[in-house]
Write an enzyme that holds these catalytic residues in place. Structure first.
Site, mmCIF file in Angstrom:
data_model
loop_
_atom_site.group_PDB
_atom_site.id
_atom_site.type_symbol
_atom_site.label_atom_id
_atom_site.label_comp_id
_atom_site.label_asym_id
_atom_site.label_seq_id
_atom_site.Cartn_x
_atom_site.Cartn_y
_atom_site.Cartn_z
ATOM 1 N N CYS A 1 0.829 -1.205 0.000
ATOM 2 C CA CYS A 1 0.000 0.000 0.000
ATOM 3 C C CYS A 1 0.865 1.258 0.000
ATOM 4 O O CYS A 1 0.589 2.205 -0.721
ATOM 5 C CB CYS A 1 -0.933 -0.046 1.211
ATOM 6 S SG CYS A 1 -1.536 1.525 1.771
ATOM 7 N N CYS B 1 -6.179 -1.186 8.772
ATOM 8 C CA CYS B 1 -5.337 -0.008 8.601
ATOM 9 C C CYS B 1 -5.050 0.681 9.932
ATOM 10 O O CYS B 1 -5.952 0.923 10.730
ATOM 11 C CB CYS B 1 -6.013 0.955 7.623
ATOM 12 S SG CYS B 1 -5.017 2.397 7.304
ATOM 13 N N GLU C 1 -7.971 32.171 -0.491
ATOM 14 C CA GLU C 1 -8.049 30.736 -0.790
ATOM 15 C C GLU C 1 -8.514 30.552 -2.233
ATOM 16 O O GLU C 1 -9.366 31.287 -2.723
ATOM 17 C CB GLU C 1 -9.021 30.076 0.208
ATOM 18 C CG GLU C 1 -9.562 28.717 -0.171
ATOM 19 C CD GLU C 1 -8.511 27.608 -0.256
ATOM 20 O OE1 GLU C 1 -7.624 27.524 0.605
ATOM 21 O OE2 GLU C 1 -8.577 26.835 -1.241
ATOM 22 N N ASP D 1 0.022 28.791 4.776
ATOM 23 C CA ASP D 1 -0.124 27.336 4.918
ATOM 24 C C ASP D 1 -0.353 26.728 3.539
ATOM 25 O O ASP D 1 -1.429 26.224 3.237
ATOM 26 C CB ASP D 1 -1.329 27.075 5.855
ATOM 27 C CG ASP D 1 -1.507 25.610 6.200
ATOM 28 O OD1 ASP D 1 -0.637 24.802 5.849
ATOM 29 O OD2 ASP D 1 -2.535 25.284 6.827
ATOM 30 N N CYS E 1 3.567 21.354 5.028
ATOM 31 C CA CYS E 1 3.488 19.886 5.023
ATOM 32 C C CYS E 1 4.484 19.327 4.004
ATOM 33 O O CYS E 1 4.488 18.131 3.741
ATOM 34 C CB CYS E 1 2.060 19.412 4.739
ATOM 35 S SG CYS E 1 1.399 20.058 3.204
#
Ligand code: SAH
Length: 413
Positions: free
Chosen positions: A35, A112, A286, A334, A361
């Protein structure tokens, strides 16, 4: 349901008593090798934190010390958004799970470690109902059949559940009875949406949504605010750690209540709404129109009057603000994993904020952007990793940058 957190890797004692040894064996998940979702499934959690900490420390060493990573006390089953693709085995049996990384092969995700179990149970029930409702699985090769994907999102703090059935066609015979059957098995479901995606594409969601049960969105709360979340809007998948992330980021901004704050790449307005009571005014920007709609409604529902949200590209918007001679005191940014743009950062420089709080991230893109920001008048003051994605190799990082004053520059000469 506030998670307890520990700040920094666990002690050696704790590591010894943990259930999964760091021996390279995927003891936590039988399909992790195929996976690819949780590369660290065989690594004890304290060790995972150490690995992430040292990766970020090494990657960002030119910008200063990295503070201890903020991890979770209960790092399993944190993913409150579970997406499964449906297909058939060679023998014709229906299966659902995740695509094997880089392929269209479906790996059934049995036990999971990441996914929320209630979300998984709802998907299993949908699987069981398919036969009695004669719902055909979509076949990618022939382009026939109906059901492509199921996405379930849980409001971790509200307990509300959104089910999105991604279909290849608008026509869903027997849908009212299907809704009755599913909601009687799972009364926790508060809304069901059909998403129509007839295209031969790797994008999961199509453009058209049809609500067939409930309001078409769920609500959740974070940091004392309530948010509505539509199917296509971005919302962090680990809400428990999102509070840690936001508290970390907002704490670094040290707001006094007099500031003009920009919340760039604001999604449904979560950060902006959490800081609004500590600032004079907040401006959100955004790209995703659904998220902007959610953000505007979220301001109303939380009775926040000093936060305005705009739709568009963050770089273009910031440039237009700078061209208009506007200023900002604090910018939260972000961006998605591939980071920000030079256009955005050039505009930040012209808007002159004293503080910039960068939530990332994608640490490699963060490094590139920090280099660019340091080539201007910004200096990195704080680096704090936050573990938003246990059992995976991904790490979120919060950085605080400050604008150098003329005195700072003189001192360096
Ligand atoms: N701050 C939010 C969202 C972060 S995810 C939160 O914490 O929930 C990154 C967001 O950037 C997504 O909502 C995405 O739609 C948005 N985005 C992507 N590219 C963009 C761009 N060029 N301009 C503005 N927003 C963008």
């Amino acid at each position: 349901m506030k998670p307890s957190i520990h700040r920094g890797p666990r002690s050696v004692q704790e590591e010894k008593s943990a259930k999964s040894p760091d021996n390279g064996q995927a003891v936590g998940c039988r399909v992790s090798g195929k996976c690819g979702g949780c590369r660290y499934s065989a690594v004890e959690y304290g060790k995972q934190l150490e690995k992430k900490q040292s990766y970020i420390r090494e990657l960002l060493k030119d910008f200063g010390e990295t503070e201890p990573i903020r991890g979770m006390e209960q790092p399993e089953h944190y993913r409150c958004k579970v997406h499964h693709v449906f297909g058939r085995t060679k023998k014709g049996e229906v299966l659902h799970g995740s695509y094997q990384a880089g392929t269209h092969r479906i790996i059934p995700s049995e036990d999971c470690l990441l996914e929320d179990q209630q979300c998984r149970e709802i998907i299993s029930s949908i699987h069981k109902l398919l036969r009695s409702f004669k719902i055909r699985i979509y076949d990618e090769d022939s382009g026939t059949g109906l059901l492509r994907h199921v996405m379930v999102r849980k409001g971790c703090f509200s307990g509300e559940f959104l089910v999105v059935l991604v279909l290849a066609d608008q026509v869903f015979p027997g849908k009212n009875n299907f809704v009755k059957a599913l909601t009687s098995l799972h009364p926790e479901i508060t809304t069901i949406v059909l998403n129509i995606n007839p295209k031969d594409t790797s994008m999961v969601l199509g453009k058209v949504n049809k609500t067939i049960y409930g309001p078409g969105f769920i609500r959740d709360s974070l940091c004392g605010r309530t948010f509505r979340i539509s199917p296509a809007s971005f919302y962090q998948v680990n809400p428990a750690q999102t509070e840690v992330l936001y508290e970390t980021a907002i704490g670094l901004a040290e707001l006094k209540g007099t500031e003009t704050v920009i919340d760039a790449y604001c999604g449904i307005g979560t950060i902006g709404l959490c800081v609004a009571s500590r600032a004079e005014k907040v401006i959100g920007i955004e790209l995703n129109a659904d998220a902007v709609k959610d953000a505007i409604l979220n301001c109303k529902e939380n009775q926040v009057n000093n936060y305005r949200v705009y739709q568009g590209d963050a770089g273009e918007f910031m440039e237009a603000m700078a061209d208009a001679g506007e200023k900002a005191d604090v910018v939260f940014m972000d961006p998605p994993r591939n980071g920000s743009t030079q256009q955005f950062m050039d505009a930040v420089d012209r808007l002159h904020p004293g503080k910039l709080v960068y939530i990332s991230c994608g640490p490699e893109a963060l490094k590139r952007d920090l280099e660019y920001l340091e080539s201007m008048d910004y200096r990195v003051k704080t680096i704090i990793p936050v573990d938003m994605f246990p059992y995976t190799e991904h790490t979120e990082v919060v950085c605080c940058l400050e604008r150098q004053t003329i005195e700072d520059r003189r001192r360096q000469l």
